[in-house]
Design a protein around this motif. Structure first.
Motif, PDB file in Angstrom:
ATOM      1  N   GLU A  53       0.625  -1.180   0.026  1.00 10.75           N
ATOM      2  CA  GLU A  53      -0.062   0.106  -0.046  1.00 10.75           C
ATOM      3  C   GLU A  53       0.929   1.256   0.130  1.00 10.75           C
ATOM      4  OE1 GLU A  53      -3.329   2.811   0.107  1.00 10.75           O
ATOM      5  OE2 GLU A  53      -2.655   0.425  -1.108  1.00 10.75           O
ATOM      6  N   ASN A  54       1.958   1.027   1.169  1.00  9.75           N
ATOM      7  CA  ASN A  54       2.782   2.187   1.372  1.00  9.75           C
ATOM      8  C   ASN A  54       3.406   2.655  -0.703  1.00  9.75           C
ATOM      9  OD1 ASN A  54       2.432   3.085   3.659  1.00  9.75           O
ATOM     10  ND2 ASN A  54       3.585   1.200   4.048  1.00  9.75           N
ATOM     11  N   ALA A  55       3.874   1.222  -1.381  1.00  8.02           N
ATOM     12  CA  ALA A  55       4.106   1.986  -2.505  1.00  8.02           C
ATOM     13  C   ALA A  55       2.935   2.410  -3.943  1.00  8.02           C
ATOM     14  CB  ALA A  55       5.353   0.262  -3.413  1.00  8.02           C
ATOM     15  N   TYR A  56       1.807   1.522  -3.277  1.00 10.38           N
ATOM     16  CA  TYR A  56       0.894   1.931  -3.929  1.00 10.38           C
ATOM     17  C   TYR A  56       0.703   3.910  -4.066  1.00 10.38           C
ATOM     18  CZ  TYR A  56      -0.330  -2.534  -6.108  1.00 10.38           C
ATOM     19  OH  TYR A  56       0.697  -4.138  -6.312  1.00 10.38           O
ATOM     20  N   GLU A  57       1.172   4.119  -2.635  1.00  8.74           N
ATOM     21  CA  GLU A  57       0.042   5.957  -2.580  1.00  8.74           C
ATOM     22  C   GLU A  57       1.609   6.683  -2.508  1.00  8.74           C
ATOM     23  OE1 GLU A  57      -0.833   5.829   1.491  1.00  8.74           O
ATOM     24  OE2 GLU A  57      -2.608   4.806   0.978  1.00  8.74           O
ATOM     25  N   LYS A  58       2.662   6.346  -2.288  1.00 11.89           N
ATOM     26  CA  LYS A  58       3.813   7.084  -3.060  1.00 11.89           C
ATOM     27  C   LYS A  58       3.834   7.059  -4.296  1.00 11.89           C
ATOM     28  CE  LYS A  58       9.261   6.862  -2.853  1.00 11.89           C
ATOM     29  NZ  LYS A  58      10.414   6.136  -2.724  1.00 11.89           N
ATOM     30  N   SER A  59       3.860   6.202  -5.317  1.00  8.43           N
ATOM     31  CA  SER A  59       3.867   5.991  -6.799  1.00  8.43           C
ATOM     32  C   SER A  59       2.652   7.110  -7.080  1.00  8.43           C
ATOM     33  CB  SER A  59       3.463   5.298  -7.773  1.00  8.43           C
ATOM     34  OG  SER A  59       4.579   3.564  -7.368  1.00  8.43           O
ATOM     35  N   PHE A  60       1.574   6.941  -5.737  1.00  7.27           N
ATOM     36  CA  PHE A  60       0.816   7.910  -6.805  1.00  7.27           C
ATOM     37  C   PHE A  60       0.381   8.854  -6.291  1.00  7.27           C
ATOM     38  CE2 PHE A  60      -3.511  10.130  -5.827  1.00  7.27           C
ATOM     39  CZ  PHE A  60      -4.267  10.397  -7.426  1.00  7.27           C
ATOM     40  N   PHE A  61       1.089   9.979  -4.926  1.00  5.11           N
ATOM     41  CA  PHE A  61       1.389  10.805  -5.010  1.00  5.11           C
ATOM     42  C   PHE A  61       2.423  11.258  -5.862  1.00  5.11           C
ATOM     43  CE2 PHE A  61      -0.962   9.459  -1.802  1.00  5.11           C
ATOM     44  CZ  PHE A  61      -2.801  10.046  -1.354  1.00  5.11           C
ATOM     45  N   ASN A  62       3.691  10.762  -5.758  1.00 10.55           N
ATOM     46  CA  ASN A  62       4.732  10.582  -7.136  1.00 10.55           C
ATOM     47  C   ASN A  62       3.938  11.872  -8.290  1.00 10.55           C
ATOM     48  OD1 ASN A  62       7.027  10.418  -4.714  1.00 10.55           O
ATOM     49  ND2 ASN A  62       7.369   8.472  -6.270  1.00 10.55           N
ATOM     50  N   VAL A  63       3.187  10.621  -9.249  1.00  8.21           N
ATOM     51  CA  VAL A  63       2.542  11.526  -9.601  1.00  8.21           C
ATOM     52  C   VAL A  63       1.614  13.151  -9.844  1.00  8.21           C
ATOM     53  CG1 VAL A  63       0.606  10.740 -11.984  1.00  8.21           C
ATOM     54  CG2 VAL A  63       2.260   9.318 -11.468  1.00  8.21           C
ATOM     55  N   SER A  64       0.995  12.965  -8.671  1.00  7.86           N
ATOM     56  CA  SER A  64       0.425  14.416  -8.434  1.00  7.86           C
ATOM     57  C   SER A  64       1.606  15.189  -8.119  1.00  7.86           C
ATOM     58  CB  SER A  64      -0.396  13.755  -7.400  1.00  7.86           C
ATOM     59  OG  SER A  64      -0.827  15.247  -6.589  1.00  7.86           O
ATOM     60  N   ASN A  65       2.356  14.743  -7.459  1.00  9.43           N
ATOM     61  CA  ASN A  65       3.336  15.975  -6.651  1.00  9.43           C
ATOM     62  C   ASN A  65       3.905  16.454  -8.112  1.00  9.43           C
ATOM     63  OD1 ASN A  65       2.675  16.034  -4.587  1.00  9.43           O
ATOM     64  ND2 ASN A  65       4.300  14.715  -4.179  1.00  9.43           N
ATOM     65  N   SER A  66       4.120  15.649  -9.017  1.00  7.40           N
ATOM     66  CA  SER A  66       4.905  15.635 -10.345  1.00  7.40           C
ATOM     67  C   SER A  66       4.102  16.733 -11.502  1.00  7.40           C
ATOM     68  CB  SER A  66       5.781  14.620 -11.020  1.00  7.40           C
ATOM     69  OG  SER A  66       6.904  13.982 -10.200  1.00  7.40           O
ATOM     70  N   MET A  67       3.020  16.523 -11.797  1.00  5.66           N
ATOM     71  CA  MET A  67       1.893  16.886 -12.442  1.00  5.66           C
ATOM     72  C   MET A  67       1.416  18.149 -11.751  1.00  5.66           C
ATOM     73  SD  MET A  67       0.721  14.966 -14.953  1.00  5.66           S
ATOM     74  CE  MET A  67      -0.274  16.451 -15.979  1.00  5.66           C
ATOM     75  N   ASN A  68       1.902  18.878 -10.535  1.00  2.00           N
ATOM     76  CA  ASN A  68       2.350  19.901 -10.030  1.00  2.00           C
ATOM     77  C   ASN A  68       2.796  20.581 -10.805  1.00  2.00           C
ATOM     78  OD1 ASN A  68      -0.307  21.132  -8.458  1.00  2.00           O
ATOM     79  ND2 ASN A  68       0.140  19.476  -7.386  1.00  2.00           N
ATOM     80  N   GLU A  69       4.879  19.871 -10.626  1.00  2.00           N
ATOM     81  CA  GLU A  69       5.460  20.959 -11.491  1.00  2.00           C
ATOM     82  C   GLU A  69       5.795  21.120 -12.039  1.00  2.00           C
ATOM     83  OE1 GLU A  69       9.091  18.486  -9.589  1.00  2.00           O
ATOM     84  OE2 GLU A  69       8.363  18.329  -8.047  1.00  2.00           O
ATOM     85  N   LEU A  70       5.065  20.323 -13.092  1.00  2.00           N
ATOM     86  CA  LEU A  70       5.081  19.909 -15.133  1.00  2.00           C
ATOM     87  C   LEU A  70       4.224  21.057 -14.962  1.00  2.00           C
ATOM     88  CD1 LEU A  70       5.715  18.512 -17.252  1.00  2.00           C
ATOM     89  CD2 LEU A  70       3.609  17.222 -16.906  1.00  2.00           C
ATOM     90  N   GLU A  71       3.202  21.334 -14.691  1.00  2.00           N
ATOM     91  CA  GLU A  71       2.310  22.215 -14.818  1.00  2.00           C
ATOM     92  C   GLU A  71       3.038  23.781 -15.177  1.00  2.00           C
ATOM     93  OE1 GLU A  71      -2.096  24.185 -13.556  1.00  2.00           O
ATOM     94  OE2 GLU A  71      -2.144  22.735 -13.163  1.00  2.00           O
ATOM     95  N   THR A  72       3.584  23.858 -13.418  1.00  4.98           N
ATOM     96  CA  THR A  72       4.148  25.278 -13.106  1.00  4.98           C
ATOM     97  C   THR A  72       5.275  25.281 -14.299  1.00  4.98           C
ATOM     98  OG1 THR A  72       3.400  24.923 -11.069  1.00  4.98           O
ATOM     99  CG2 THR A  72       5.148  26.240 -11.687  1.00  4.98           C
ATOM    100  N   LYS A  73       5.971  24.783 -14.291  1.00  2.00           N
ATOM    101  CA  LYS A  73       7.139  24.639 -15.742  1.00  2.00           C
ATOM    102  C   LYS A  73       6.346  25.408 -16.933  1.00  2.00           C
ATOM    103  CE  LYS A  73      10.459  22.206 -12.546  1.00  2.00           C
ATOM    104  NZ  LYS A  73      10.354  20.775 -12.030  1.00  2.00           N
ATOM    105  N   LEU A  74       5.999  23.870 -16.963  1.00  2.00           N
ATOM    106  CA  LEU A  74       5.098  24.708 -18.911  1.00  2.00           C
ATOM    107  C   LEU A  74       4.764  26.370 -18.813  1.00  2.00           C
ATOM    108  CD1 LEU A  74       3.445  21.098 -20.077  1.00  2.00           C
ATOM    109  CD2 LEU A  74       5.288  22.988 -21.174  1.00  2.00           C
ATOM    110  N   ASN A  75       3.904  26.241 -17.572  1.00  4.61           N
ATOM    111  CA  ASN A  75       3.471  28.145 -17.850  1.00  4.61           C
ATOM    112  C   ASN A  75       4.653  29.147 -17.267  1.00  4.61           C
ATOM    113  OD1 ASN A  75       0.922  27.800 -17.279  1.00  4.61           O
ATOM    114  ND2 ASN A  75       0.754  27.353 -15.232  1.00  4.61           N
TER     115      ASN A  75
END
Length: 463
Positions: A53-75
């Motif tokens: 569960e920890n591994a799955y949650e880590k992967s998902f929240f890494n996606v979530s955080n990285s998508m935030n970063e991606l949007e900011t950097k593209l802007n």
């Protein structure tokens, strides 16, 4: 006499009572042992579940955080007017996109639930990389590039909005592992109770309408709509003929389910298969010609038994079996018990990089774990190559004298905008670093330089 009989009966009753007590005590001991064993098993299972569960949650929240970063950097990238800042931001975008790709792949969801999202992130990252290459060569962003960045940024924001909403639901007392229906997952069906899979599937629908991008990384041809040259002149097959093809070529297949026909640039039949060992494979065959576009599913299981050379031999055999094409291994990266191999035709000692096929091989037994042949299907034709205008020795003078050259060969490589150019490919080193340098065989210009890096989590990579 009566007293003796009573004594005998009393002793018999006592023995029966003693036996019953002994049996009860024995059963109690056994029960206690079973309880202890069950508690031990439960504790181990609980610990394993928590780790998973920890591994799955880590992967998902890494996606979530990285998508935030991606949007900011593209802007930031779409409004900066400095080429130096553009290069810095573009490198960040490319790395963030790769991180999202990695973490999406770790989630326990149906492959098709993220297909479009994954494709968008991958192609967007590589398109940004191509813009950096343009700057490195002295160019600058065109008005079309700026407009494309605007579109990419807007589309990224839509996907990120969905990811963040899903993130809020996941974080609110929801355990991913408790909501996985393995039988439905293996059957390729969406489970409406699986919040993660259903949520990502909904977000995936946002990923179907984004601007065309024209770059897919080093040595993959243009991604804009184009003909599939390898399929020219081939007849369209039926989905039942596709089933026959899978049974004939993937002989370990036990069950095949037809999922439907996908439209787009390349019409394809989609299947989910199960092997005799229980491995699930997702297969796409081109409707025209019936050739495999992609095959995916499963990971290697067991101790690695094959070395790199044996893995390449296995990959070449799969290419011969699946498309009847003789190919050579031109790149291999090993990660744990899995080999990732690039195959390309080699004709008259020239490597044809535009015709790459990417293969994933189990080092346990050489079985096929993955196949991606889009570049091959788009580009493979019989070519007439003009002989080099400069010699190897002349090309050698064009690379840095600091480099120690280990090998030289001719290679046809794709350029950023879909052209193909004949080059000399130099494998060379400087210090502890390995480089691959491409010198134009006609003009002597340095067309590309790649650096080989070893990473603990992704094997050997080219940057």
């Amino acid at each position: 006499m009566n007293n003796n009989r009573e004594n005998t009966q009393g002793k018999a009753i006592e023995k029966r009572i003693d036996g019953a007590i002994s049996l009860i005590l024995l059963l109690a001991v056994v029960a206690l042992g079973l309880v202890a064993a069950l508690i031990n098993v439960w504790a181990r299972n609980d610990a394993n579940e928590k780790a998973l569960e920890n591994a799955y949650e880590k992967s998902f929240f890494n996606v979530s955080n990285s998508m935030n970063e991606l949007e900011t950097k593209l802007n930031k990238l779409k409004i900066t007017n400095s080429d130096s800042q553009r290069m810095i931001l573009a490198n960040d975008v490319w790395r963030t996109a790769a991180m999202i790709e990695d973490n999406l792949a770790q989630l326990p969801i149906d492959h098709y639930a993220i297909a479009n999202t994954s494709k968008f992130v991958n192609q967007m990252g590589d398109y940004i990389y191509s813009l950096n290459r343009k700057l490195q060569k002295g160019g600058t962003y065109s008005e079309e590039d700026i407009q494309k960045l605007d579109s990419l940024s807007e589309h990224c924001a839509k996907i990120n909005q969905g990811i963040q909403k899903l993130s809020q639901k996941i974080i609110s007392d929801y355990r991913i592992i408790d909501n996985i229906n393995l039988s439905k997952l293996r059957g390729g069906k969406q489970d409406p109770k699986n919040l993660l899979g259903a949520g990502l599937y909904e977000i995936n629908q946002e990923s179907t309408d984004y601007p065309e991008m024209i770059y897919d990384g080093p040595f993959s041809d243009a991604l804009s709509k184009k003909e599939y040259k390898a399929l020219a002149g081939l007849k369209e097959i039926s989905y039942k003929q596709g089933i026959d093809y899978i049974s004939k070529t993937l002989k370990d297949t036990a069950d095949i389910k037809y999922q439907g026909k996908a439209s787009g640039d390349l019409a394809a039949y989609e299947y989910i298969t199960t092997t005799k060992d229980g491995l699930t494979r997702y297969i796409q065959l081109s409707a025209q010609g019936g050739l495999p576009i992609s095959i995916s599913g499963g990971n290697a299981a067991g101790k690695p038994e094959l070395d790199e050379e044996q893995a390449i031999i296995s990959a070449k055999k799969w290419a011969k079996t699946l498309i009847n094409q003789d190919m050579e291994g031109v790149w291999i990266s090993v990660l744990g018990d899995t080999a990732f191999i690039n195959l390309a035709p080699v004709v008259n000692d020239i490597v044809y990089y535009p015709d790459l096929i990417k293969v994933k091989i189990s080092l346990t037994d050489g079985s096929l774990l993955g196949w991606e042949a889009n570049s091959y299907l788009q580009n493979h034709i019989n070519r007439e190559i003009t002989p080099p205008s400069i010699s190897q020795e002349q090309a050698l003078q064009k690379i840095s004298p600091r480099l120690k050259v280990h090998s030289i060969r001719l290679a046809l490589i794709p350029k950023d905008w879909g052209e193909e150019v004949l080059t000399y490919e130099f494998y060379a080193s400087y210090g502890d670093n390995l480089y691959i340098v491409y010198i134009n065989a006609e003009s002597g210009d340095e067309e590309n330089i790649l650096m080989v890096i070893n990473t603990p989590d992704r094997g050997r990579m080219l940057i």
